[in-house]
Design an enzyme around this catalytic site. Structure first.
Site, PDB file in Angstrom:
ATOM      1  N   SER A 121       1.035  -1.299   0.044  1.00  0.00           N
ATOM      2  CA  SER A 121      -0.599  -0.256   0.573  1.00  0.00           C
ATOM      3  C   SER A 121       0.456   0.683  -0.437  1.00  0.00           C
ATOM      4  O   SER A 121       0.476   2.436  -0.211  1.00  0.00           O
ATOM      5  CB  SER A 121      -0.490  -0.612   1.557  1.00  0.00           C
ATOM      6  OG  SER A 121      -1.623  -1.178   1.323  1.00  0.00           O
ATOM      7  N   HIS A 143      -1.185  -3.101  -7.179  1.00  0.00           N
ATOM      8  CA  HIS A 143      -1.642  -2.442  -6.113  1.00  0.00           C
ATOM      9  C   HIS A 143      -2.727  -2.427  -6.503  1.00  0.00           C
ATOM     10  O   HIS A 143      -4.079  -1.680  -7.204  1.00  0.00           O
ATOM     11  CB  HIS A 143      -1.012  -0.816  -5.986  1.00  0.00           C
ATOM     12  CG  HIS A 143      -1.949  -0.297  -4.644  1.00  0.00           C
ATOM     13  ND1 HIS A 143      -2.295   0.749  -4.547  1.00  0.00           N
ATOM     14  CD2 HIS A 143      -2.172  -1.416  -3.464  1.00  0.00           C
ATOM     15  CE1 HIS A 143      -2.643   0.685  -2.913  1.00  0.00           C
ATOM     16  NE2 HIS A 143      -2.997  -0.671  -2.374  1.00  0.00           N
ATOM     17  N   GLU A 168      -3.550  -0.204  -9.626  1.00  0.00           N
ATOM     18  CA  GLU A 168      -2.346   0.731  -9.713  1.00  0.00           C
ATOM     19  C   GLU A 168      -1.164   0.339 -10.007  1.00  0.00           C
ATOM     20  O   GLU A 168      -0.641  -0.636  -8.998  1.00  0.00           O
ATOM     21  CB  GLU A 168      -2.155   2.173  -8.053  1.00  0.00           C
ATOM     22  CG  GLU A 168      -1.863   3.272  -8.127  1.00  0.00           C
ATOM     23  CD  GLU A 168      -1.511   4.210  -6.766  1.00  0.00           C
ATOM     24  OE1 GLU A 168      -2.152   3.193  -5.783  1.00  0.00           O
ATOM     25  OE2 GLU A 168      -1.782   4.878  -6.835  1.00  0.00           O
ATOM     26  N   ASN A 199      -3.806   5.903  -1.852  1.00  0.00           N
ATOM     27  CA  ASN A 199      -3.674   5.801  -0.284  1.00  0.00           C
ATOM     28  C   ASN A 199      -2.747   7.621   0.371  1.00  0.00           C
ATOM     29  O   ASN A 199      -3.501   7.897   1.176  1.00  0.00           O
ATOM     30  CB  ASN A 199      -2.502   5.168   0.017  1.00  0.00           C
ATOM     31  CG  ASN A 199      -3.287   3.359   0.373  1.00  0.00           C
ATOM     32  OD1 ASN A 199      -3.997   3.552   1.074  1.00  0.00           O
ATOM     33  ND2 ASN A 199      -2.409   2.611   0.046  1.00  0.00           N
TER      34      ASN A 199
END
Ligand code: NAI
Length: 281
Positions: free
Chosen positions: A115, A136, A148, A186
């Site tokens: 992450s 991701h 991602e 994130n």
């Protein structure tokens, strides 16, 4: 395509499932048999639901039949790509990638579902930085469209093209970004979650009200505290720490309440309690 997944938790089980649904031959590893069993049950339940809704091209048995479950890293030697989805800890991931760099065939691509840990530093640990990339996935993997794709400092164009194609074959939409703390997803999401936790700590509103305001007011499908419970509060804390360290600004400082809840073992859904209480742990 021979597709490896390391870690059979929330994310790894989902990644193995969508890879098997794409028709890939999948190897899934965890450190203990009981974690593999748990991952297998999660995949079976998810496939049964998709089958009921008519959303599966093959039978659930055919799909899970493409997945082999193992605790042995040597079983990854012939993989074309290996995606890592183990605990969000840089030292543990680096040790794993050093092993994978030795074991996986030289043409194999290594990817991390991290992450927030820098892709470039994991790439260095693997010893094959040009064939290393961030892949991701979003939670829950079988339902979420995005992957991602994060290019490290040395990631080659061929490696990026390979994983973009693999993600598409898995029914996902890959979107690319560069390797900066928290990537895009994130870096934007976690400060919002952290701020919602600060609101709880400061008594601005009850969790239900905070979630309701963000759902109804911003048209988010889920409030930030519900989402934090879903992601896991330990994972949220780890990501905030990476943002804080990596970007240096105190606006990324993890909420003391988040820290305290993790210390108390309130990790969200996976532990049965976080901002809300759940029936089963
Ligand atoms: P989890 O705690 O559900 O699963 C991790 C699994 O990895 C556990 O089953 C553990 O036994 C296993 N494991 C630990 N060390 C291992 C090793 N050396 N070899 C094989 N297995 C090992 O964690 P979760 O939520 O699945 O997260 C995994 C990764 O995915 C983390 O890097 C996290 O940041 C990332 N991620 C998590 C998301 C989420 O919503 N939970 C979303 C996107 C990424």
């Amino acid at each position: 395509m021979k597709f490896g997944v390391i870690g059979a938790g929330q994310m790894g089980a989902g990644i193995a499932q969508v890879a098997a649904q794409a028709g890939f031959t999948v190897v899934l590893r965890d450190v203990e048999e009981r974690f593999l069993q748990r991952g297998r049950s999660v995949i079976e339940r998810s496939l049964a639901k998709l089958h009921e809704k008519g959303k599966l091209d093959a039978t659930p048995e055919d799909v899970i039949g493409r997945v082999s479950f193992t605790t042995a890293l040597e079983d990854f030697a012939a993989c074309d790509v290996v995606v890592e989805a183990i605990v969000e800890d840089e030292a543990v991931k680096k040790a794993l990638f050093a092993d994978l760099g030795r074991i996986v065939q030289p043409s194999g691509i290594l990817a991390s579902n991290t992450s927030s840990i820098p892709i470039t530093s994991l790439a260095t640990a693997s010893g094959r930085p040009e064939r290393f990339i961030g892949m991701h996935f979003m939670n829950p993997v079988p339902l979420m469209a995005l992957v991602e794709v994060i290019r490290g400092y040395a990631t080659s164009d061929e490696t990026a093209a390979f994983v973009v194609d693999a993600a598409r074959r898995m029914g996902k939409t890959p979107l690319s970004c560069n390797d900066f703390p928290g990537f895009v997803s994130n870096r934007v999401l976690m400060p919002m979650i952290n701020e919602a936790i600060q609101c709880v700590m400061e008594g601005v509103a009850e969790p239900e009200a905070i979630d309701g305001i963000m759902k109804l007011g911003m048209n988010h499908p889920m409030g930030p505290l519900t989402l934090a419970d879903f992601i896991g509060l330990d994972t949220c804390l780890a990501i905030m720490e990476v943002l804080h360290r990596g970007l240096g600004d105190d606006k990324y400082r993890p909420s003391p309440l988040l820290r305290k809840m993790v210390q108390a073992g309130l990790l969200g859904r996976k532990s049965g309690r976080g901002f809300y209480t759940y029936g089963t742990a």
